[in-house]
Enzyme design. Structure first.
Site, PDB file in Angstrom:
ATOM      1  N   SER A  41       0.853  -1.195   0.000  1.00 34.66           N
ATOM      2  CA  SER A  41       0.000   0.000   0.000  1.00 34.66           C
ATOM      3  C   SER A  41       0.884   1.240   0.000  1.00 34.66           C
ATOM      4  CB  SER A  41      -0.918   0.022   1.239  1.00 34.66           C
ATOM      5  OG  SER A  41      -0.144   0.180   2.422  1.00 34.66           O
ATOM      6  N   ILE A  43       3.146   4.504  -0.381  1.00 29.19           N
ATOM      7  CA  ILE A  43       4.288   4.914  -1.193  1.00 29.19           C
ATOM      8  C   ILE A  43       5.021   3.701  -1.765  1.00 29.19           C
ATOM      9  CG2 ILE A  43       6.600   5.950  -0.983  1.00 29.19           C
ATOM     10  CD1 ILE A  43       5.126   8.023   0.911  1.00 29.19           C
ATOM     11  N   TYR A 192       9.334   7.811  16.449  1.00 28.52           N
ATOM     12  CA  TYR A 192       9.394   7.649  14.986  1.00 28.52           C
ATOM     13  C   TYR A 192      10.444   8.598  14.399  1.00 28.52           C
ATOM     14  CZ  TYR A 192       7.648   7.672  10.125  1.00 28.52           C
ATOM     15  OH  TYR A 192       7.528   7.582   8.759  1.00 28.52           O
TER      16      TYR A 192
END
Length: 277
Positions: A41, A43, A192
């Protein structure tokens, strides 16, 4: 913040794309082999599709077999390219990655590795190996896969490694004393961002030690992907009308993976909008 926050949205892409040279992407990739992680899914899938359109052999590395089968069917149908192979691997599982890479090395060639798989888990969770989940996927998994496949890439001419990072890394300095975010308050967004900084540093180090492979790391801008919708729901609701499409987010990935212009630039750089920043 890179070239300005507004540049990371759809309007920024449309502005930057006026300076893109379409001829850069007019390439025949027949005979070249690409491996894309997180390719079912977003990019990853958009990049895989563009590579397949140009005749490249594409290896999709995905965690969810059902979704991956759907993605492979879609890529084959839209591009007419039958050289699309699927490998089910959990990028947060070190042993699984290593076993996959050993098998892959014996059965395939590889010209370009695209490290796209990633996650943003907002609460501190551990994998079955006792690893913090964001670190296990975004940093350690990417590190093990790349390290394991470097010998295969070393055999090829014009070998490349592209890692999909994030401009979020700019808000974090590398913190080697707490790689798995065990100290202090756990903030998924900042964890992240730290992982993305780790990816940039790893890319710079690899570029120094593996001179005949071209390494790059990039920020795709803010795109309307399933990952953004699920991990950043508030941001998505506020900004959904301004987000880039998946194809726009993947555009620099594809350029770094296939164009001859990309490798004229030094290895180890950080890119946004087909420009080193």
């Amino acid at each position: 913040f890179l070239t300005g926050v507004s540049d990371l949205f759809r309007s920024g892409y449309e502005s930057a794309s006026q300076h893109f040279n379409p001829a850069d992407l007019e390439v025949n990739l027949t005979g070249r082999s690409f491996l894309v992680t997180g390719a079912n899914s977003g990019i990853g899938k958009a990049a895989a599709k563009e590579i397949a359109r140009r005749g490249g052999t594409v290896h999709l590395v995905c965690r969810n077999k059902e979704r991956a089968e759907v993605a492979r069917g879609e890529i084959e149908t839209e591009t007419g390219n039958q050289n699309i192979f699927l490998h089910v691997v959990d990028i947060s599982n070190p042993k699984e990655i290593w076993n996959f890479a050993e098998k892959f090395r014996n059965e395939h060639k590889l010209n370009v590795l695209i490290n796209n798989a990633g996650c943003m888990v907002n609460n501190r969770e551990l994998t079955e190996d006792g690893l913090e989940k964001n670190f296990a996927t975004n940093t350690l998994g990417m590190y093990i896969l790349t390290t394991a496949l470097l010998p295969l890439l070393e055999k090829e001419t014009d070998a490349r490694v592209i890692t999909v990072s994030s401009g979020g890394m700019l808000v974090q300095k590398l913190n080697i004393s707490d790689l798995q975010s065990g100290n202090g308050t756990f903030d998924g967004t900042m964890v992240y961002a730290q992982n993305k900084r780790q990816q940039v540093v790893l890319t710079e180090q690899w570029a120094k030690t593996h001179r005949n492979i071209h390494f790059s790391v990039m920020h795709p801008g803010w795109a309307d992907t399933p990952a953004v919708r699920s991990s950043m729901p508030d941001f998505y609701q506020r900004m959904k009308n301004s987000l880039r499409t998946e194809a726009q987010g993947a555009d620099t990935v594809v350029w770094l993976a296939v164009s001859s212009e990309a490798t004229k630039l030094p290895s180890g750089l950080f890119f946004q909008g087909k420009m080193a920043v």
